[in-house]
Enzyme design. Structure first.
Site, PDB file in Angstrom:
ATOM      1  N   TRP A 159     -15.104  -9.456   1.072  1.00 18.11           N
ATOM      2  CA  TRP A 159     -16.053  -9.450  -0.044  1.00 18.11           C
ATOM      3  C   TRP A 159     -17.403  -8.930   0.436  1.00 18.11           C
ATOM      4  O   TRP A 159     -17.872  -9.271   1.525  1.00 18.11           O
ATOM      5  CB  TRP A 159     -16.191 -10.879  -0.587  1.00 18.11           C
ATOM      6  CG  TRP A 159     -17.089 -11.013  -1.767  1.00 18.11           C
ATOM      7  CD1 TRP A 159     -17.139 -10.218  -2.879  1.00 18.11           C
ATOM      8  CD2 TRP A 159     -18.086 -12.024  -1.962  1.00 18.11           C
ATOM      9  NE1 TRP A 159     -18.094 -10.666  -3.751  1.00 18.11           N
ATOM     10  CE2 TRP A 159     -18.691 -11.776  -3.223  1.00 18.11           C
ATOM     11  CE3 TRP A 159     -18.514 -13.119  -1.215  1.00 18.11           C
ATOM     12  CZ2 TRP A 159     -19.708 -12.575  -3.730  1.00 18.11           C
ATOM     13  CZ3 TRP A 159     -19.519 -13.918  -1.718  1.00 18.11           C
ATOM     14  CH2 TRP A 159     -20.108 -13.649  -2.961  1.00 18.11           C
ATOM     15  N   ASP A 240     -12.847 -19.288   2.030  1.00 19.81           N
ATOM     16  CA  ASP A 240     -13.598 -18.967   0.828  1.00 19.81           C
ATOM     17  C   ASP A 240     -12.588 -18.968  -0.319  1.00 19.81           C
ATOM     18  O   ASP A 240     -11.697 -18.119  -0.382  1.00 19.81           O
ATOM     19  CB  ASP A 240     -14.264 -17.600   0.957  1.00 19.81           C
ATOM     20  CG  ASP A 240     -15.193 -17.288  -0.213  1.00 19.81           C
ATOM     21  OD1 ASP A 240     -15.278 -18.118  -1.137  1.00 19.81           O
ATOM     22  OD2 ASP A 240     -15.823 -16.218  -0.203  1.00 19.81           O
ATOM     23  N   LYS A 276     -15.160 -17.652 -11.454  1.00 18.79           N
ATOM     24  CA  LYS A 276     -14.039 -16.880 -11.992  1.00 18.79           C
ATOM     25  C   LYS A 276     -13.066 -17.756 -12.771  1.00 18.79           C
ATOM     26  O   LYS A 276     -12.675 -17.426 -13.888  1.00 18.79           O
ATOM     27  CB  LYS A 276     -13.302 -16.179 -10.845  1.00 18.79           C
ATOM     28  CG  LYS A 276     -14.147 -15.195 -10.044  1.00 18.79           C
ATOM     29  CD  LYS A 276     -14.605 -14.039 -10.881  1.00 18.79           C
ATOM     30  CE  LYS A 276     -15.217 -12.932 -10.036  1.00 18.79           C
ATOM     31  NZ  LYS A 276     -16.463 -13.330  -9.383  1.00 18.79           N
TER      32      LYS A 276
END
Length: 619
Positions: A159, A240, A276
């Protein structure tokens, strides 16, 4: 109008020298600021907006859309919002570690209700500002206290925020192989080979599910082998997890890696985000200013000093409050600002005055109104004089305005200093808060302190949540607080009442999201959310399947199996930059140059068009 023109021109001529001087000074302040890297996603979106093709598609934005291409608010989120409003809750501050109820449910979601780490109290869970905030806090903590090498190993690619977050805390960023562009899949052998060579005791970052940006995840048996190798190398895994439930539609399946590593005896760090999987994209904004040094009024708000010191700024003070009169020390302030008597600050904020010249162009902090902690403000004419002196010294004013309207009841009056300085030609910085003047204390969560027992910091807790009543355990809290040891941890005198005897090597958890402050048992809302998130995941999976099927119908002979093998919001299509350019120019399909698409941007109404465009761009 005939007179206004010449008069305006004359004013410009008269003030031309001062304008040039102000511009020159402002330029010198910011001449060392480097241009930030361009935002690839923003560029895609802007180009998409300019396109007039009715069939255009934006596959760059990393936010969920429904099958009509519209933003989607989860019904469970709407229900929670309505419940919060109906309860008419107050807006008091949360504890520094966040909502205990939220933390309990967040960690249970991640590890499962049957996890020994929960049952035996082998975790410390705190709340932050979304996934980026959790990662920032975790990286800062690890940079300072992690006993192993000060580096972190990230998958290649990872990311976009991972690298700057860790580099910002001066950790050495390295990478291990992860994505194989030849297969558009996981480079398992390359990853295992690289991980087996990582120095023992290092930190390794792992995406728990729905790897961003590739959408490529290890299979269960590959996670098992990675766990084994990582344990042999004595690495500390930092997971993560930003897509739990959104990847496969199954929260347990998406948490497989995290739970497997714990079952295998790893001590882990975990960052969670609910942006999300709950569609909460707009609830995580924060702004930051950096400057080399700052002069603060004495005294000042308790958080000013640690905030500026945390970014390695040299903190000084000027006289402000006069204890003899309990009022504003105007002459002292003017003398210090103009004659430059500066003070060094000890931890207890005691003043040790030594002569020192304030360098021109320095930063000076000013309370716009309702000075905290004294409540003493300059009068209008005193602000006028301060503006004059600060301008003569070419200082950059940084206003902290937290009480506009709450100070006098008049928003214009409370903003006098800010507006006066602008009228006098200053360039200013301004920090605003609406906690006080809107009574919104609870939604302003700041930093929190994640703590490990095994780095010699005593972590303790007091009882708060009662699972039997789904409410506040008042008697338990009072009993624990009355016998607990209070430890003063931070320089801003924040107090932490912390639990007895946390076992060595305990787990630290970092979480982020809007908290659920209702105090209501969330089982009903939870079941609705599980249905919501599965619906989102199923739509993404369905779009992947339809895209692959339609590519085959178009006659493509390429192997597109990676489209359905990958998981989550994003798909690495394997298209080259040239193919991406053709796709955009000829078909108005917008995506990043690396070939990544957001599957959320695909709908039943345009999936055939996308397949047609991709086939013609890649054949």
């Amino acid at each position: 109008m005939a007179v206004a023109g010449p008069r305006t021109l004359n004013l410009v001529r008269q003030n031309q020298a001062s304008i040039q001087h102000v511009c020159s000074r402002a330029s010198s302040w910011w001449s060392g600021v480097e241009m930030g890297p361009p935002d690839a996603i923003l560029g895609v979106t802007e180009a998409f907006k300019r396109d007039t093709n009715p069939k255009k598609m934006n596959l760059g934005v990393g936010a969920y859309r429904d099958d009509n291409g519209k933003p989607f608010v989860l019904p469970s989120v709407r229900m929670a919002e309505e419940l919060i409003v109906s309860q008419k809750l107050d807006k008091e501050y949360l504890p520094i570690s966040g909502s205990a109820d939220f933390c309990k449910h967040a960690i249970t979601l991640a590890l499962g209700s049957d996890s020994p780490a929960i049952a035996d109290g082998l975790n410390v869970t705190v709340q932050g500002i979304s996934g980026t905030g959790a990662l920032r806090i975790g990286s800062t903590f690890l940079s300072k206290f992690f006993p192993g090498p000060k580096n972190v190993w990230l998958p290649a690619p990872t990311w976009g925020n991972h690298v700057p977050i860790f580099k910002h805390v001066n950790m050495d960023v390295k990478q291990y192989r992860y994505y194989d562009p030849k297969t558009c899949g996981f480079d398992f052998s390359g990853a295992i080979e690289d991980i087996s060579k990582i120095p023992k005791g290092s930190l390794i970052m792992l995406h728990a599910c729905a790897h961003n940006p590739t959408g490529v995840d290890p299979k269960a048996e590959q996670w098992d082998e990675m766990s084994k190798v990582i344990k042999e190398r004595e690495l500390l895994p930092f997971f993560d997890m930003a897509y739990q439930g959104f990847a496969s539609g199954d929260v347990a399946k998406d948490a497989y890696a995290v739970r497997k590593f714990l079952a295998d005896g790893h001590k882990i760090c975990l960052s969670q985000s609910f942006s999300k999987n709950m569609g909460l994209y707009g609830k995580e904004n924060i702004n930051v200013l950096y400057s080399p040094n700052v002069w603060l009024p004495a005294p000042t708000w308790g958080n000013h000093v640690p905030i500026f010191k945390h970014v390695n700024m040299d903190v000084k003070q000027y006289r402000y409050y006069d204890p003899k009169t309990c009022g504003f020390d105007f002459s002292g302030a003017i003398e210090d600002i103009s004659v430059s008597i500066i003070e060094d600050i000890a931890v207890n904020f005691s003043m040790y005055l030594v002569p020192e010249k304030i360098p021109k162009g320095s930063l000076i902090m000013l309370h716009a109104c309702a000075h905290n902690p004294t409540g003493v403000d300059p009068k209008a004419e005193q602000w006028d004089e301060m503006s004059k002196v600060i301008k003569e010294r070419e200082l950059l004013p940084f206003f902290d305005m937290a009480y506009q309207g709450f100070a006098s009841g008049d928003v214009a009056k409370d903003a006098y200093a800010v507006r006066k300085f602008l009228a006098d030609g200053h360039k200013i910085c301004l920090s605003q808060s609406f906690s006080k003047n809107m009574g919104l204390y609870a939604p302003t969560w700041g930093n929190h302190v994640p703590i490990f027992k095994h780095v010699n910091m005593d972590v303790k807790q007091y009882r708060y949540y009662d699972p039997k009543t789904c409410g506040f355990d008042f008697s338990g809290a009072i009993e624990d607080i009355s016998v607990s040891i209070i430890e003063d941890i931070a320089v801003n005198f924040s107090m932490y009442l912390v639990p007895e005897k946390i076992p060595k090597g305990s787990l630290i958890m970092l979480h982020a999201c809007a908290h659920n402050p209702t105090g209501v048992d969330p089982k009903a809302e939870h079941s609705i959310w599980l249905k919501d998130v599965k619906g989102m995941a199923d739509r993404i999976i369905n779009m992947r399947t339809k895209l692959k099927e339609n590519l085959a119908k178009e006659g493509s002979i390429r192997d597109w199996s990676h489209i359905t093998d990958q998981i989550g919001m994003f798909c690495f299509t394997g298209m080259t930059p040239d193919q991406v350019e053709k796709l955009t120019k000829e078909f108005s399909v917008y995506l990043t140059k690396d070939g990544r698409i957001s599957v959320a941007g695909i709908a039943s109404s345009n999936v055939e068009y996308l397949a047609h465009a991709m086939h013609h761009a890649t054949k």
